[in-house]
Design a protein around this motif. Structure first.
Motif, short mmCIF file in Angstrom:
data_model
loop_
_atom_site.label_atom_id
_atom_site.label_comp_id
_atom_site.label_asym_id
_atom_site.label_seq_id
_atom_site.Cartn_x
_atom_site.Cartn_y
_atom_site.Cartn_z
N ILE A 218 0.24 39.10 0.48
CA ILE A 218 -0.29 40.23 1.25
C ILE A 218 0.02 39.95 2.71
O ILE A 218 -0.39 38.93 3.27
N ILE A 219 0.76 40.85 3.34
CA ILE A 219 1.28 40.62 4.69
C ILE A 219 0.83 41.75 5.61
O ILE A 219 0.76 42.91 5.19
N GLY A 220 0.59 41.39 6.84
CA GLY A 220 0.25 42.39 7.84
C GLY A 220 -0.15 41.76 9.14
O GLY A 220 -0.20 40.52 9.27
N ALA A 221 -0.43 42.58 10.11
CA ALA A 221 -0.89 42.09 11.41
C ALA A 221 -2.32 41.56 11.29
O ALA A 221 -3.01 41.80 10.29
N PRO A 222 -2.77 40.81 12.29
CA PRO A 222 -4.16 40.35 12.26
C PRO A 222 -5.14 41.53 12.14
O PRO A 222 -4.91 42.61 12.69
N ASN A 223 -6.20 41.31 11.37
CA ASN A 223 -7.27 42.30 11.20
C ASN A 223 -6.78 43.59 10.53
O ASN A 223 -7.29 44.66 10.78
N ALA A 224 -5.78 43.42 9.64
CA ALA A 224 -5.26 44.59 8.90
C ALA A 224 -6.00 44.80 7.59
O ALA A 224 -5.69 45.74 6.85
N GLY A 225 -6.94 43.92 7.27
CA GLY A 225 -7.70 44.06 6.03
C GLY A 225 -7.13 43.29 4.86
O GLY A 225 -7.45 43.58 3.71
N LYS A 226 -6.32 42.28 5.14
CA LYS A 226 -5.69 41.51 4.06
C LYS A 226 -6.72 40.72 3.26
O LYS A 226 -6.71 40.74 2.02
N SER A 227 -7.60 40.00 3.95
CA SER A 227 -8.61 39.20 3.26
C SER A 227 -9.60 40.08 2.51
O SER A 227 -10.05 39.73 1.40
N THR A 228 -9.96 41.22 3.08
CA THR A 228 -10.86 42.14 2.40
C THR A 228 -10.23 42.67 1.11
O THR A 228 -10.89 42.79 0.07
N LEU A 229 -8.93 42.96 1.17
CA LEU A 229 -8.22 43.42 -0.02
C LEU A 229 -8.16 42.31 -1.07
O LEU A 229 -8.37 42.57 -2.26
N LEU A 230 -7.89 41.09 -0.63
CA LEU A 230 -7.85 39.97 -1.57
C LEU A 230 -9.19 39.81 -2.28
O LEU A 230 -9.24 39.62 -3.50
N ALA A 245 -9.82 39.30 14.92
CA ALA A 245 -8.44 39.06 14.49
C ALA A 245 -8.15 37.57 14.42
O ALA A 245 -8.66 36.78 15.23
N GLY A 246 -7.33 37.17 13.46
CA GLY A 246 -6.90 35.77 13.36
C GLY A 246 -7.86 34.88 12.61
O GLY A 246 -7.81 33.66 12.76
N THR A 247 -8.74 35.45 11.79
CA THR A 247 -9.68 34.63 11.03
C THR A 247 -8.96 33.72 10.04
O THR A 247 -9.28 32.54 9.89
N THR A 248 -7.97 34.28 9.33
CA THR A 248 -7.22 33.50 8.34
C THR A 248 -6.15 32.68 9.05
O THR A 248 -5.27 33.24 9.72
N ARG A 249 -6.22 31.36 8.90
CA ARG A 249 -5.25 30.49 9.56
C ARG A 249 -4.27 29.87 8.57
O ARG A 249 -3.16 29.50 8.95
#
Length: 427
Positions: A218-230, A245-249
């Motif tokens: 899952i790819i996107g800019a910071p705070n695009a909702g990637k972790s929420t989707l996961l 933004a930038g929570t996932t490192r």
């Protein structure tokens, strides 16, 4: 050969536990514990007695004669009540019988190989069948365990030996008339085997992905909702989410089953320009894993994408609950578009999985590709004239040896310890 025994079911408390005994003294061991000589394929309920005459348990006793068991040897199975104490006492009683010893990991299966009950590819299929967690993995492993790859390897062997024999006939009878020109038949046989090998080589790559799991980034800019989707896809809080933004490192992996296919979803760091060295490392890892993934899901927040999508990649409008637009969108927060995404991923990976054959491991693919190269070399030798027939025949003999290694006919001793070490004691 020693008579071996082990617990064939999982360790711990259960409704039923099975202890398996295999070898020439298996029936004698049954007589020692139960006081009777078992009759093959006629189950009976018997009392198991300890060496001091005490009652261990009542068990269903099954016996298999030589040549009719999994190992090919005499086998007795005791189906006990699954108490930890009963299992421990029964194993101790068997260990006190002369001529019996505890089996090593995978030793029952190794004996099946040594007694020609299974070939090496079938054993690998059995190992995969035991480890299967998805329907696709089960079906794939079962095909190999049933001997489908061995059947193909035998067909390749027959055709290659026939081709080599025809070529050698031109060498042995070079000074005599050969009834007919054998080269058309040789060419047909080689083309037939090569085509089949090429199909298997292509399918082996997909088979390996089914064994290990397809990776979807899952790819996107910071705070695009990637972790929420996961988290929505996983059905749990697998990744930390926040409005910052930038929570996932680092790359977060979650294994799941999508329509029977094993999948590892990758939540990657948001891709952007940054002066933060730690975030920069996370972005570099995200880009690397995304490029190596089997499929990418882009969550688009701007007109440009951080990476160029490849064929089959999925591009969706991020946070469709707040970002209004006409393009297909998705929201891990509300679930909008998630079922459509799962269906699309299943279609793409299902189409790829449809191309899988029976070669399922890296060593199968390597042996097959060596076979393809050998056939190409043999064909080139034949094109140079009959004086090169001896070279072509030797090339084909090398191809046969390479393909024989798939099922364990030759050159596999160094593989056996590694393969059987993955089995449990009772297998």
């Amino acid at each position: 050969m020693d008579t071996i025994f082990a617990l064939a079911t999982a360790q711990g408390k259960a409704g039923v536990a099975i202890i398996r005994v295999s070898g020439p003294e298996a029936f004698s061991a049954c007589r020692a514990l139960c006081g009777f000589a078992p009759i093959p394929r006629k189950p009976s309920v018997r009392k198991l007695m300890s060496p001091d005459g005490g009652l261990l348990d009542e068990a269903l006793v099954l016996a298999f004669g030589e040549g009719h068991s999994f190992t090919g040897e005499r086998v007795v199975e005791f189906q006990l009540h699954g108490s930890v104490a009963i299992i421990r006492a029964a194993l101790a009683a068997l260990g006190n019988i002369n001529g019996l010893r505890l089996a090593e990991p995978g030793e029952f299966t190794k004996r099946a190989l040594e007694n020609n009950r299974l070939d090496l590819a079938q054993i690998e299929g059995l190992a995969d069948l035991i480890e299967a967690e998805s329907e696709a993995q089960r079906r794939q492993a079962l095909r190999v365990f049933e001997g489908k790859l061995g059947e193909k390897a035998e067909a390749w062997r027959v055709d290659l030996i026939r081709a080599a024999a025809l070529i050698e006939a031109t060498i042995d009878f070079a000074d005599e008339e050969i009834p007919q020109d054998v080269m058309p038949e040789v060419s047909e046989l080689l083309s037939k085997v090569e085509g089949s090998l090429c199909d298997e080589a292509k399918g082996a790559i997909i088979a390996e992905r089914i064994r290990e799991g397809f990776e979807i980034a899952i790819i996107g800019a910071p705070n695009a909702g990637k972790s929420t989707l996961l988290n929505m896809l996983a059905g749990r809080e697998a990744a930390i989410t926040s409005e910052y933004a930038g929570t996932t490192r680092d790359v977060i992996e979650v294994k799941m089953d999508l329509s029977g296919l094993p999948v590892t979803m990758l939540d990657t760091a948001g891709i952007r320009d940054t002066d933060d060295p730690v975030e920069g490392i996370g972005i570099d890892r995200a880009i690397d894993r995304a490029k190596r993934a089997d499929l990418r899901v882009f969550l688009k927040t701007e007109d440009s994408l951080p990476l160029a999508p490849e064929p089959d990649d999925i591009v969706l409008r991020a946070k469709s609950d707040v970002n209004i637009g006409e393009d297909p969108g998705i929201s891990g927060k509300t679930g909008d578009g998630v079922s459509d995404l799962v269906e699309r991923i299943s279609e793409i990976l299902g189409a790829r999985a449809a191309g899988v054959k029976t070669a399922i491991r890296e060593r199968h693919r390597v042996a097959i590709e060596q076979g393809i190269q050998g056939i190409e070399t043999a064909k080139a030798s034949l094109e140079n004239g009959l004086e090169y027939s001896d070279l072509a025949a030797e090339d084909l003999r090398r191809v046969v040896r390479s393909l024989d290694s798939i099922v364990g006919r030759v050159d596999v001793e160094h593989l056996l310890d590694e393969i059987f070490s993955s089995f449990c004691l009772g297998k």
